[in-house]
Design an enzyme around this catalytic site. Sequence first.
Site, PDB file in Angstrom:
ATOM      1  N   ASP A   1       0.887  -1.311   0.072  1.00  0.00           N
ATOM      2  CA  ASP A   1      -0.022  -0.034   0.178  1.00  0.00           C
ATOM      3  C   ASP A   1       0.845   1.121  -0.016  1.00  0.00           C
ATOM      4  O   ASP A   1       0.810   2.193  -0.760  1.00  0.00           O
ATOM      5  CB  ASP A   1      -0.941   0.070   1.062  1.00  0.00           C
ATOM      6  CG  ASP A   1      -0.232  -0.183   2.610  1.00  0.00           C
ATOM      7  OD1 ASP A   1       0.731  -0.790   2.561  1.00  0.00           O
ATOM      8  OD2 ASP A   1      -0.661   0.499   3.443  1.00  0.00           O
TER       9      ASP A   1
ATOM     10  N   ARG B   1       5.783   4.278   5.713  1.00  0.00           N
ATOM     11  CA  ARG B   1       5.672   4.275   7.202  1.00  0.00           C
ATOM     12  C   ARG B   1       5.759   2.557   7.698  1.00  0.00           C
ATOM     13  O   ARG B   1       5.950   1.886   7.072  1.00  0.00           O
ATOM     14  CB  ARG B   1       4.206   4.896   7.273  1.00  0.00           C
ATOM     15  CG  ARG B   1       2.991   4.246   6.830  1.00  0.00           C
ATOM     16  CD  ARG B   1       1.553   4.963   7.269  1.00  0.00           C
ATOM     17  NE  ARG B   1       0.521   4.160   6.713  1.00  0.00           N
ATOM     18  CZ  ARG B   1      -0.264   4.982   5.966  1.00  0.00           C
ATOM     19  NH1 ARG B   1      -0.419   6.180   5.754  1.00  0.00           N
ATOM     20  NH2 ARG B   1      -1.315   4.205   5.665  1.00  0.00           N
TER      21      ARG B   1
ATOM     22  N   GLU C   1       3.737   0.296   7.874  1.00  0.00           N
ATOM     23  CA  GLU C   1       2.634  -0.362   7.109  1.00  0.00           C
ATOM     24  C   GLU C   1       2.942  -0.574   5.665  1.00  0.00           C
ATOM     25  O   GLU C   1       2.194  -0.217   4.908  1.00  0.00           O
ATOM     26  CB  GLU C   1       1.357   0.375   7.264  1.00  0.00           C
ATOM     27  CG  GLU C   1      -0.034  -0.455   6.931  1.00  0.00           C
ATOM     28  CD  GLU C   1      -1.024   0.419   6.516  1.00  0.00           C
ATOM     29  OE1 GLU C   1      -2.280   0.011   6.093  1.00  0.00           O
ATOM     30  OE2 GLU C   1      -0.880   1.805   6.922  1.00  0.00           O
TER      31      GLU C   1
ATOM     32  N   GLU D   1      -2.014   9.213  -0.504  1.00  0.00           N
ATOM     33  CA  GLU D   1      -3.255   8.269  -0.138  1.00  0.00           C
ATOM     34  C   GLU D   1      -4.480   9.115   0.052  1.00  0.00           C
ATOM     35  O   GLU D   1      -5.474   8.692  -0.380  1.00  0.00           O
ATOM     36  CB  GLU D   1      -2.691   7.920   1.138  1.00  0.00           C
ATOM     37  CG  GLU D   1      -3.639   7.005   2.093  1.00  0.00           C
ATOM     38  CD  GLU D   1      -3.193   6.377   3.476  1.00  0.00           C
ATOM     39  OE1 GLU D   1      -3.511   5.334   3.765  1.00  0.00           O
ATOM     40  OE2 GLU D   1      -2.268   7.137   3.679  1.00  0.00           O
TER      41      GLU D   1
END
Length: 870
Positions: free
Chosen positions: A469, A473, A475, A748
Site C-alpha cells: 500500500d 511508514r 505499514e 493516499e
Amino acid sequence: MTLSSNTPHPAASPPDGSHRHAVTPLVRNVQLEHVEPGEILGVGAPRLSWRLIGGAPDFQQHCYEVEFASGGQSSTQRVESRDSVLVAWPFETMASRQNGVVRVRCQARDGRWTAWSDACEVAVGLLESSDWSAQFVTPRTLGGFTDGAPHIFTTFELQEAPAAARLYISAHGIYEPYVNGVRVGKDIFAPGWTAYEKRLRYQSYDVTSHLGEGVNSLGAILGNGWFRGQLVWKGNRLNYGDRLALIAQLELEFPDGSRRMVLSDGSWSALPTGILSDDFYDGECRDMRLPLSIDAARSELVDVLDEDRSRLVARRGPSVRATERKPAVSLMRSPSGRLQADFGQNLVGWVELVVRDRQRGDRIVVRHAEVLEGGELARRPLRSAEATCTYICAGDGEEMLRPSFTYNGFRYIDIAGVDESDVVSVVAVVLGTDLRRIGWMTTSDPRLNRLHENVVWSARGNFLEVPTDCPQRDERLGWTGDIQLFAPTANYLFDSSGFLADWLEDVAAEQWADGSVPFIVPDVLREMRATAAGWGDAAVVVPMSLYLSFGDLGLLRRQYPSMRAWVDKVRALAGEDHIWTTGGPFGDWLDPLAPPDDPARAQADPTVVSTAYFSRSAQLLAEAASRLGLNSDARHYSTMAGEIRASFERHFVAEDGVVRSDCQTVYALALCGNLISDEGRRARAGERLVRLVLDADCTVATGLLGTAVILDALVIAGRPDVALRMLTQTRLPSWLYAVEMGATTMWERWDSMLPDGSVNPGEMTSFNHYANGAVADWMHRRIGGIAPTAPGYRRFEVRPLACFALDHGSARHTSPYGDIAVRWVREDATVEFHVEVPHGTEADVWLPGGSGPIVVGPGQHGWSGLRESA
C-alpha cells in the site's frame, strides 16, 4: 458528419500471386513461462511465448517449429497452431537441473517460413524436495535480534577450477550471498516475501567464474527482513520465527565430468558483521570499521534446523533490484540548520552517501522523509518507523555509506555528522521488483503527463516483492483492496504477469478454509478474519485482469479454486436475497468527506457497495469457468450473477433512478456493474450521477472503490466531456490538485498536503499510495485509446474519447503479441489518426466522429481529415 481515410493498401502481391519473396517477420522475445532468459524454471514443461516483429503485414502464422538442444542432442517439434503466447511445451518433461537452448520459427499458410529465432537459454531448477541435500543452518548464539546481521559461511578446497558451478540458496530472513568475498548476483532482499510457512522461494546463480583452484569460501550475510523484522506496528516482530537461517547448495562439475556438492550443514560457521542492527521500518546501523571477513578464530558453529524443504519454490517473476540512480538535485540547510538533500522525486530505495576526511569512529546519521513541512523533514506520517541509517566511519579517506537490509520511501533526507564540504556525492538508488516497462502514454496537457508519471513512480515504489500500500511508514503491506483496483493499470504499464501470478499463489495459500480472504497477503494480521468487499474480491478480480492482459489460461486454472471459494463464501454470507450486509469494515474507504480519523465513514451505503462487488465477482467467476470449459459452473455462477443484479435493482434502485445513499460511488458502481436493467431507470441514474458531479464542480466525491470507476460511469452516462473535466479539475479534491502542489507520486488522501503546505492532521497520511492511480487505466483506454477485448490483446479496441478536447495524444503498449501504438493529433476541427497493430492480432478502431468500429489487421494504419460532427 464528414469522414475521410488514407488507410494504406496492403502490400501488392507478386505478379504470379505467390508471396515467396515477401519479407517475413522476425521471431523475437522467445520466453519460457514469465521468467527472464537464463533464470531458473520451477517447472519441467515450461510454456513458450514469442513475438513476430516486422515483415509483411499479411504474414499469418499457420504453424511453428520448436527446436530444443540439451546434453549434446537436439530435436524439433512441429505444431499446427496460430498461437504464440504461453503455448504448451512440445517435448518430454525436463528433469531437475536440466539445461539447454530453445529456438522457434514460424510458417505462414502460403508456405513462407521465418528465420529461426535467437536461442533462448533453458535452465530447470530443483523441482523436488529430494533434490535438496543441504540443510537450514542458524548461528548458535549470534542469531538474536539485537546481535546484528550474522555471516554464515564455510571454506572448501578445490584441486582445479570447476567447468560449471551453480548455487541454489534461500534463507529465513533476507540474505546477501558471497563467494570468495565477492557479492553474487544483483538480487536484493532475496528470497523475498511469501507466505513463508507454505512457500519459501529459492534463488540460483551461476558462480563458475567466482571459483578457482585452492581454498574457496561460500557464505551469506543474513538480515531480519520480513521474516523477523518489524511489520505493522512497533514491537510486532518475529512474525515467522526467532532464528535466522541459511540453506545453500553449491553443485560443481569438473572438466573430467566428475561432480561435487558443497552443502550447508553443521560444519559451517558464523561470524558477527559490521551491520549492528537492521530493520525495514527503523533502518540500519553499520560499523564501517568491521569489513566482511573469514576469521575462524572469532567464529562459532551453527545449529541445524529441521525444516520442511518441500516449501522451497522457484520464483515466477523478477527479483528486487536497483533500477535507477538519481543524484541529489540540491544540498541545503534547513531552517534549524540541518544539512538536507532533495532528490527531486519521491522514490523508494536507499541512499549512497560518499564522504571524506572522517575520523575513525565518527557517526553519520541519515534520516528520510517524503515531504518537508516548515522546511524540515515531515516525519510524523512515518508513525513508529524510524527510517534512519547510522554509520560509524572507518576513517579511510573516502567512504561510501549505504545500507543492505533496509529501504525507505523518501524524496528528502537530512544528514548529521558531516559538513557540506566533506560530502563527495549523494545518490538515491531506486529499488523495486525489476518489472519490464511495457506501457506509455502522453498528451498535450503537461499536467496529465505528470499525473501519469506519478502513477508510474508509485507503482515502481510499491511493487517491491509484493504489491504494498505504501513504502515509508510502519505499514508496507500487501493490501488486497489496493491491487484489486490497480491491477489493470499495472498490467498496462509493466509486465506484471509473473509478479502478480506469484503473489496470487500466496493469496490462495493464505485463504481460510471457509473461503475468506485476508485483508493483506502475506497475512501478518492473522487474527483479523473478517471478510471485506473490494478487498477479498482481489482473489477473483486480479486473476481475471491478468488473464485479459496476458492471456495466461494456466494461471486462471490454478487460481480457480481460490476464486470460487471466495464467491461461495460471500454467497453464504449474503443469504437467499443475495444482499451482502456484512461486507465491512472498509466500504468506500477514504471518501474525501470522511473525517480524517475515520476513513471508513463514507457517503456510500456499505451494503450497496458490498452487493455490487458480489455481483461483479460472481460474473467474473462465471466467465472464468466458461474459459476453462467448466460449463456447469459457468451456468451456475452466471445465474447467480443475474439474481444478484436483479436483487440489487429491486432493493436499491428507485423508479426515478435514484440509488440508495445517492452519492457518486453508488451510481458509478451500479452503471459500471450493469446493475440496472430497466433502460429508463438506468438513463435517469446516469443523469443523476452527472448532476452530482456537476454540482460538485467536477471534484471527486468518491472513496477508493468509487474512484476507480467514476470516469467510466460518466462515459456510460453519455458524458465523456464531464469525465475529462473531472480528470482535469485542480480544485481539492481532484487528481490534479496534488500535481499542482508539486507531487511526484500518488497520494493516499486527496489532501495529504493541505493548501498551506502543512501535512494532513490525520494519523494515516502517505504521499506514495498507488490506489487512486487506478485512474490511469481510464487514461490508457479513453485518452490513449487502447483496451484489450480478448485475452492477451489478441483483439483490442482503439477508441480515444478526448480527441476534440486535447491537442494530441499517444499511447504504446507492448502486448504479448507485440507493440500496439495509437497516435492522434488535432488541428482546428479535424483529427489525424494512426494505429499500429502487431502480428497475430486485430483491432476494432473507432474513428473520431465515426458511427462504428473498423476492423483492421496487422500493420500501420492511418486516417486524416476526421471530424467530430457534420
